[in-house]
Write a protein that holds these residues in place. Sequence first.
Motif, PDB file in Angstrom:
ATOM      1  N   ALA A   1       0.836  -1.206   0.000  1.00  0.00           N
ATOM      2  CA  ALA A   1       0.000   0.000   0.000  1.00  0.00           C
ATOM      3  C   ALA A   1       0.866   1.249   0.000  1.00  0.00           C
ATOM      4  N   ILE A   2       1.861   1.295   0.871  1.00  0.00           N
ATOM      5  CA  ILE A   2       2.743   2.461   0.942  1.00  0.00           C
ATOM      6  C   ILE A   2       3.518   2.627  -0.354  1.00  0.00           C
ATOM      7  N   SER A   3       3.980   1.526  -0.923  1.00  0.00           N
ATOM      8  CA  SER A   3       4.718   1.581  -2.179  1.00  0.00           C
ATOM      9  C   SER A   3       3.843   2.143  -3.300  1.00  0.00           C
ATOM     10  N   HIS A   4       2.592   1.697  -3.346  1.00  0.00           N
ATOM     11  CA  HIS A   4       1.664   2.191  -4.369  1.00  0.00           C
ATOM     12  C   HIS A   4       1.431   3.694  -4.196  1.00  0.00           C
TER      13      HIS A   4
ATOM     14  N   ILE B   1      -5.119   6.009   6.182  1.00  0.00           N
ATOM     15  CA  ILE B   1      -5.163   4.587   6.508  1.00  0.00           C
ATOM     16  C   ILE B   1      -6.319   4.365   7.470  1.00  0.00           C
ATOM     17  N   LEU B   2      -7.065   3.307   7.246  1.00  0.00           N
ATOM     18  CA  LEU B   2      -8.129   2.895   8.154  1.00  0.00           C
ATOM     19  C   LEU B   2      -7.676   1.598   8.802  1.00  0.00           C
ATOM     20  N   THR B   3      -7.433   1.647  10.089  1.00  0.00           N
ATOM     21  CA  THR B   3      -6.826   0.507  10.768  1.00  0.00           C
ATOM     22  C   THR B   3      -7.052   0.582  12.263  1.00  0.00           C
ATOM     23  N   GLU B   4      -7.039  -0.578  12.925  1.00  0.00           N
ATOM     24  CA  GLU B   4      -7.048  -0.637  14.392  1.00  0.00           C
ATOM     25  C   GLU B   4      -5.691  -1.095  14.913  1.00  0.00           C
ATOM     26  N   ASN B   5      -4.713  -1.197  14.017  1.00  0.00           N
ATOM     27  CA  ASN B   5      -3.366  -1.623  14.393  1.00  0.00           C
ATOM     28  C   ASN B   5      -2.500  -0.378  14.618  1.00  0.00           C
ATOM     29  N   TYR B   6      -2.097  -0.146  15.863  1.00  0.00           N
ATOM     30  CA  TYR B   6      -1.352   1.069  16.204  1.00  0.00           C
ATOM     31  C   TYR B   6      -0.034   1.141  15.448  1.00  0.00           C
ATOM     32  N   THR B   7       0.666   0.021  15.358  1.00  0.00           N
ATOM     33  CA  THR B   7       1.958   0.007  14.676  1.00  0.00           C
ATOM     34  C   THR B   7       1.802   0.379  13.203  1.00  0.00           C
ATOM     35  N   ASN B   8       0.795  -0.181  12.549  1.00  0.00           N
ATOM     36  CA  ASN B   8       0.560   0.149  11.140  1.00  0.00           C
ATOM     37  C   ASN B   8       0.178   1.618  10.971  1.00  0.00           C
ATOM     38  N   ALA B   9      -0.622   2.112  11.901  1.00  0.00           N
ATOM     39  CA  ALA B   9      -1.005   3.525  11.834  1.00  0.00           C
ATOM     40  C   ALA B   9       0.221   4.422  11.928  1.00  0.00           C
ATOM     41  N   GLN B  10       1.109   4.132  12.864  1.00  0.00           N
ATOM     42  CA  GLN B  10       2.303   4.955  13.044  1.00  0.00           C
ATOM     43  C   GLN B  10       3.247   4.837  11.850  1.00  0.00           C
ATOM     44  N   ARG B  11       3.373   3.640  11.298  1.00  0.00           N
ATOM     45  CA  ARG B  11       4.216   3.478  10.107  1.00  0.00           C
ATOM     46  C   ARG B  11       3.668   4.311   8.960  1.00  0.00           C
ATOM     47  N   PHE B  12       2.348   4.278   8.793  1.00  0.00           N
ATOM     48  CA  PHE B  12       1.726   5.042   7.712  1.00  0.00           C
ATOM     49  C   PHE B  12       1.976   6.538   7.903  1.00  0.00           C
ATOM     50  N   LEU B  13       1.790   7.022   9.125  1.00  0.00           N
ATOM     51  CA  LEU B  13       2.030   8.429   9.407  1.00  0.00           C
ATOM     52  C   LEU B  13       3.473   8.823   9.145  1.00  0.00           C
ATOM     53  N   ASN B  14       4.393   7.943   9.489  1.00  0.00           N
ATOM     54  CA  ASN B  14       5.818   8.261   9.373  1.00  0.00           C
ATOM     55  C   ASN B  14       6.356   8.082   7.954  1.00  0.00           C
ATOM     56  N   GLU B  15       5.805   7.146   7.200  1.00  0.00           N
ATOM     57  CA  GLU B  15       6.408   6.773   5.923  1.00  0.00           C
ATOM     58  C   GLU B  15       5.699   7.342   4.694  1.00  0.00           C
ATOM     59  N   VAL B  16       4.483   7.815   4.858  1.00  0.00           N
ATOM     60  CA  VAL B  16       3.763   8.405   3.733  1.00  0.00           C
ATOM     61  C   VAL B  16       4.015   9.911   3.721  1.00  0.00           C
ATOM     62  N   ASP B  17       4.488  10.411   2.602  1.00  0.00           N
ATOM     63  CA  ASP B  17       4.883  11.818   2.480  1.00  0.00           C
ATOM     64  C   ASP B  17       3.771  12.598   1.777  1.00  0.00           C
ATOM     65  N   ALA B  18       3.008  13.360   2.556  1.00  0.00           N
ATOM     66  CA  ALA B  18       1.938  14.185   2.002  1.00  0.00           C
ATOM     67  C   ALA B  18       1.710  15.361   2.937  1.00  0.00           C
ATOM     68  N   ALA B  19       0.980  16.355   2.442  1.00  0.00           N
ATOM     69  CA  ALA B  19       0.690  17.529   3.267  1.00  0.00           C
ATOM     70  C   ALA B  19      -0.187  17.175   4.457  1.00  0.00           C
ATOM     71  N   ALA B  20      -1.070  16.186   4.290  1.00  0.00           N
ATOM     72  CA  ALA B  20      -1.942  15.739   5.374  1.00  0.00           C
ATOM     73  C   ALA B  20      -2.043  14.227   5.326  1.00  0.00           C
ATOM     74  N   VAL B  21      -1.788  13.565   6.457  1.00  0.00           N
ATOM     75  CA  VAL B  21      -1.834  12.105   6.541  1.00  0.00           C
ATOM     76  C   VAL B  21      -2.785  11.727   7.678  1.00  0.00           C
ATOM     77  N   TYR B  22      -3.766  10.890   7.374  1.00  0.00           N
ATOM     78  CA  TYR B  22      -4.855  10.590   8.303  1.00  0.00           C
ATOM     79  C   TYR B  22      -4.819   9.147   8.795  1.00  0.00           C
ATOM     80  N   VAL B  23      -5.358   8.964   9.994  1.00  0.00           N
ATOM     81  CA  VAL B  23      -5.677   7.643  10.521  1.00  0.00           C
ATOM     82  C   VAL B  23      -7.158   7.642  10.879  1.00  0.00           C
ATOM     83  N   ASN B  24      -7.920   6.761  10.240  1.00  0.00           N
ATOM     84  CA  ASN B  24      -9.338   6.561  10.555  1.00  0.00           C
ATOM     85  C   ASN B  24     -10.188   7.826  10.416  1.00  0.00           C
ATOM     86  N   ALA B  25      -9.994   8.540   9.335  1.00  0.00           N
ATOM     87  CA  ALA B  25     -10.815   9.715   9.053  1.00  0.00           C
ATOM     88  C   ALA B  25     -10.808   9.994   7.558  1.00  0.00           C
ATOM     89  N   SER B  26     -11.820  10.712   7.112  1.00  0.00           N
ATOM     90  CA  SER B  26     -11.962  11.062   5.698  1.00  0.00           C
ATOM     91  C   SER B  26     -10.935  12.108   5.285  1.00  0.00           C
TER      92      SER B  26
END
Length: 415
Positions: free
Chosen positions: A327-330, A342-367
């Motif tokens: 997903a991150i690679s795509h 990212i929509l997830t209940e996995n804390y580790t995955n949420a933090q990885r997504f926040l840290n590794e995805v480069d965008a102006a705004a990065v979300y966990v469990n929100a539109s």
Amino acid sequence: MSILIEMGKQAKEAAVVLATLSTPKKNEVLHFVADALIANKEAVLEANQTDVEASIANGIKGAFIDRLTLTEARVLEMAEGLKQVASLPDPVGEVLSMQTMDNGLVIGQKRVPMGVIGIIFEARPNVTADAFGLCLKAGSAVILRGGKEAFATNQAVISIFQKALEEMDLPKNVVQMVPDTSRETAKEMMQLNGYLDVLIPRGGAGLIQSVVQNSTVPVIETGIGNCHIFVDETAKLEQAVAIVMNAKTQRPGVCNACESLLVHKNIAEVFMPMVGEALATKSVEIRGDETTCGLLSEAVPATEEDFATEFTDYILSTKVVADLDEAISHIRKYTTGHSEAILTENYTNAQRFLNEVDAAAVYVNASTRFTDGGQFGFGAEIGISTQKLHARGPMGLKELTTTKYIIYGNGQIRG
């Protein structure tokens, strides 16, 4: 002398007046102009109807017409936006730092107006009001160049603003609209060095890239939004359907709408029919990879171009991925750096997504639809910056100022 150079001179003169206005005076002006807009809303709606009918006659349809169309409620929202800007803290004059050096010099840094801001935008007439309000509160004059589809609407709004400014004993050239929509005028505006301090494009990929590639005036790049949502295997599926529906269909023609859906393979057989059924209620066309097409009979095969496209329409590219890494690679391959979720209940995955995805705004469990100046508490916004210099994300008042150093001495000379 060209009309744009004349406009530039007038804007610079108006900017000198604006730079010294007190906060109470700026707020008074914003309320007065907002009331003038409400009082003259019928003229705005009549001009807008002309623009909408002309666009439909020219074969334009779908989300573009939604962006162009004003209703009485939307005009009232424009006026309310001006009043909201008046209620916001004034960034001009804010002291960011102050320190005394060993030699006795006192060196400070404070926010000051940009001067003259240029904005080139397409078919959203509300930009006219947002740009005027934010630039005025930030102490800068603004020159606007709108698209041909909203020309009559923009002229009507600017006329109301300029008359109101004169009634408040301010230069009407605090805000100006370029009087034609030719490519030649747009290119001249991109090269109006000495008059424009910064140029901000708001619109589709073609407009933004044209400005970035042709402008000799400093540019703040905004808003192409190929926004992704990744539904992880631990996501709450009903919640995920609601978020995807909101991000894709609440207003598909805006830059923070979701354009691409990624789904973890372990939940695909259950989740894809759920989200497919929901999207069908809004007639969303799903362009999917092979797995998606196997799970959803209504899906059509996606092309490489589909995954890279900001549709601004009821179309969604979709892919089933093996895991978070894919997903991150795509996203890294196709992102425009706007908003990713990212929509997830996995804390580790949420933090990885926040840290590794480069965008102006990065979300966990929100539109992704929350990437907006009003939603972030900035009031109205001038756009969403997707670059990394000066400003990134929703650009509110502070992002429309610059800074300068102020130095107090008592006779120091440098040895």
